[in-house]
Design an enzyme around this catalytic site. Sequence first.
Site, PDB file in Angstrom:
ATOM      1  N   GLU A 193      51.176  69.183  40.662  1.00 50.01           N
ATOM      2  CA  GLU A 193      51.973  69.739  39.553  1.00 50.01           C
ATOM      3  C   GLU A 193      52.123  71.246  39.703  1.00 50.01           C
ATOM      4  O   GLU A 193      53.144  71.825  39.324  1.00 50.01           O
ATOM      5  CB  GLU A 193      51.328  69.359  38.206  1.00 50.01           C
ATOM      6  CG  GLU A 193      51.542  67.883  37.896  1.00 50.01           C
ATOM      7  CD  GLU A 193      50.467  67.243  37.031  1.00 50.01           C
ATOM      8  OE1 GLU A 193      49.651  67.954  36.425  1.00 50.01           O
ATOM      9  OE2 GLU A 193      50.452  65.996  36.972  1.00 50.01           O
TER      10      GLU A 193
ATOM     11  N   GLY B  66      50.186  59.777  37.240  1.00 52.11           N
ATOM     12  CA  GLY B  66      50.716  59.618  35.883  1.00 52.11           C
ATOM     13  C   GLY B  66      51.796  58.557  35.772  1.00 52.11           C
ATOM     14  O   GLY B  66      52.501  58.479  34.767  1.00 52.11           O
TER      15      GLY B  66
ATOM     16  N   LYS C 166      44.279  68.462  32.580  1.00 45.57           N
ATOM     17  CA  LYS C 166      45.612  69.095  32.556  1.00 45.57           C
ATOM     18  C   LYS C 166      45.765  69.921  31.271  1.00 45.57           C
ATOM     19  O   LYS C 166      44.791  70.502  30.817  1.00 45.57           O
ATOM     20  CB  LYS C 166      46.702  68.034  32.728  1.00 45.57           C
ATOM     21  CG  LYS C 166      46.420  67.129  33.929  1.00 45.57           C
ATOM     22  CD  LYS C 166      47.553  66.251  34.330  1.00 45.57           C
ATOM     23  CE  LYS C 166      47.125  65.422  35.542  1.00 45.57           C
ATOM     24  NZ  LYS C 166      48.212  64.612  36.076  1.00 45.57           N
TER      25      LYS C 166
ATOM     26  N   ASN D 208      40.550  65.478  35.304  1.00 47.10           N
ATOM     27  CA  ASN D 208      41.494  66.593  35.249  1.00 47.10           C
ATOM     28  C   ASN D 208      42.239  66.467  33.926  1.00 47.10           C
ATOM     29  O   ASN D 208      43.117  65.625  33.794  1.00 47.10           O
ATOM     30  CB  ASN D 208      42.459  66.506  36.448  1.00 47.10           C
ATOM     31  CG  ASN D 208      43.593  67.529  36.358  1.00 47.10           C
ATOM     32  OD1 ASN D 208      43.532  68.462  35.556  1.00 47.10           O
ATOM     33  ND2 ASN D 208      44.613  67.350  37.192  1.00 47.10           N
TER      34      ASN D 208
ATOM     35  N   GLU E  74      46.042  62.774  46.622  1.00 44.93           N
ATOM     36  CA  GLU E  74      46.770  62.260  45.463  1.00 44.93           C
ATOM     37  C   GLU E  74      48.236  62.055  45.833  1.00 44.93           C
ATOM     38  O   GLU E  74      49.020  63.017  45.803  1.00 44.93           O
ATOM     39  CB  GLU E  74      46.694  63.258  44.309  1.00 44.93           C
ATOM     40  CG  GLU E  74      45.294  63.554  43.837  1.00 44.93           C
ATOM     41  CD  GLU E  74      45.283  64.053  42.400  1.00 44.93           C
ATOM     42  OE1 GLU E  74      44.587  63.454  41.586  1.00 44.93           O
ATOM     43  OE2 GLU E  74      45.999  65.029  42.096  1.00 44.93           O
TER      44      GLU E  74
ATOM     45  N   HIS F 253      47.010  71.525  43.031  1.00 45.57           N
ATOM     46  CA  HIS F 253      47.420  70.243  42.436  1.00 45.57           C
ATOM     47  C   HIS F 253      48.935  70.098  42.591  1.00 45.57           C
ATOM     48  O   HIS F 253      49.672  71.077  42.510  1.00 45.57           O
ATOM     49  CB  HIS F 253      47.032  70.195  40.953  1.00 45.57           C
ATOM     50  CG  HIS F 253      47.231  68.846  40.357  1.00 45.57           C
ATOM     51  ND1 HIS F 253      48.462  68.408  39.934  1.00 45.57           N
ATOM     52  CD2 HIS F 253      46.367  67.815  40.150  1.00 45.57           C
ATOM     53  CE1 HIS F 253      48.331  67.164  39.486  1.00 45.57           C
ATOM     54  NE2 HIS F 253      47.076  66.785  39.602  1.00 45.57           N
TER      55      HIS F 253
ATOM     56  N   SER G  22      46.641  57.554  38.972  1.00 41.21           N
ATOM     57  CA  SER G  22      46.528  56.366  38.114  1.00 41.21           C
ATOM     58  C   SER G  22      45.224  55.589  38.305  1.00 41.21           C
ATOM     59  O   SER G  22      45.205  54.369  38.255  1.00 41.21           O
ATOM     60  CB  SER G  22      47.745  55.452  38.312  1.00 41.21           C
ATOM     61  OG  SER G  22      48.931  56.130  37.915  1.00 41.21           O
TER      62      SER G  22
HETATM   63  P1  PGA Z   1      46.583  60.458  36.730  1.00 38.37           P
HETATM   64  O1  PGA Z   1      46.520  61.957  37.267  1.00 38.37           O
HETATM   65  O2  PGA Z   1      45.203  59.875  36.867  1.00 38.37           O
HETATM   66  O3  PGA Z   1      47.017  60.571  35.285  1.00 38.37           O
HETATM   67  O4  PGA Z   1      47.572  59.728  37.573  1.00 38.37           O
HETATM   68  C1  PGA Z   1      45.740  62.292  38.387  1.00 38.37           C
HETATM   69  C2  PGA Z   1      45.866  63.765  38.677  1.00 38.37           C
HETATM   70  O5  PGA Z   1      46.957  64.322  38.500  1.00 38.37           O
HETATM   71  O6  PGA Z   1      44.891  64.415  39.103  1.00 38.37           O
END
Ligand code: PGA
Length: 247
Positions: free
Chosen positions: A96, A172, A11, A9, A166, A94, A209
């Site tokens: 976010e 992140g 982003k 992903n 998630e 997601h 992560s």
């Molecule tokens: P990350 O993000 O691996 O940077 O923690 C995962 C995601 O948001 O899909």
Amino acid sequence: MRRKVIAGNWKMNMLPNEAIDFINALAPSVKNTSNETILCVPYTDLFYSLLTVQETNIHIGAQNMHWEENGAYTGEVAPEMLKCINVEYVIIGHSERRQYFNETDETVNKKLKAALKHELKPIVCVGETLEERESGRAEEVVTMQILKSLEGLTAEDLQNVIIAYEPIWAIGTGRTATSEDANNMCKTIREKIKEKFQSDDITILYGGSVKSANAKELFTMSDIDGGLVGGASLKVDEFSKIVNFDK
Ligand code: PGA
């Protein structure tokens, strides 16, 4: 259908020329894996990425879409707009998007149905906040998200759906759920889906992560079928190691 899937992903990262270079560099190292490799790229990279993945086994996804067919929704992208350029996957809900753009289980459900109608394969995200986990409500919250998001679907629909668990506190932050905690939640999701649809033949990913150092441990757990990878999907070598976690 249950299978091993590693989805990146990106982003809001990567310009088209960077996307092209990334895919050209990644393709040789993932060509012999049976793990399905997906890159979910920004809208502006979709077309270039789709051209570049021809003759490779990399699949391309978008990161969001609207549920309506067309109309006065300035700035939005309709399912058919993705489908007509051959986008295969789309991330839906997601955290976010839930956090910054007011997405709810109801809008996730509408988007999910619209994606399936247009033969796009949705990657549906669920996950609890740190507060919800610490107050012992994680299972309840995630179960509710799953049931509301999948409302009105059939067992047949599920063949084309991927779930990504998630935990929000792990995204992140460098803080990964333990493989046991991640597996337990993926198992709970599978059980709830089985209760509702009489089938648990569905791919469930872990995200938050994920990196090459923890991919193998996570992805070999009994109920985790792979990962949705954010930060670590922006580096070719790192992402390639994650896709090849079983080598
Ligand atoms: P990350 O993000 O691996 O940077 O923690 C995962 C995601 O948001 O899909």
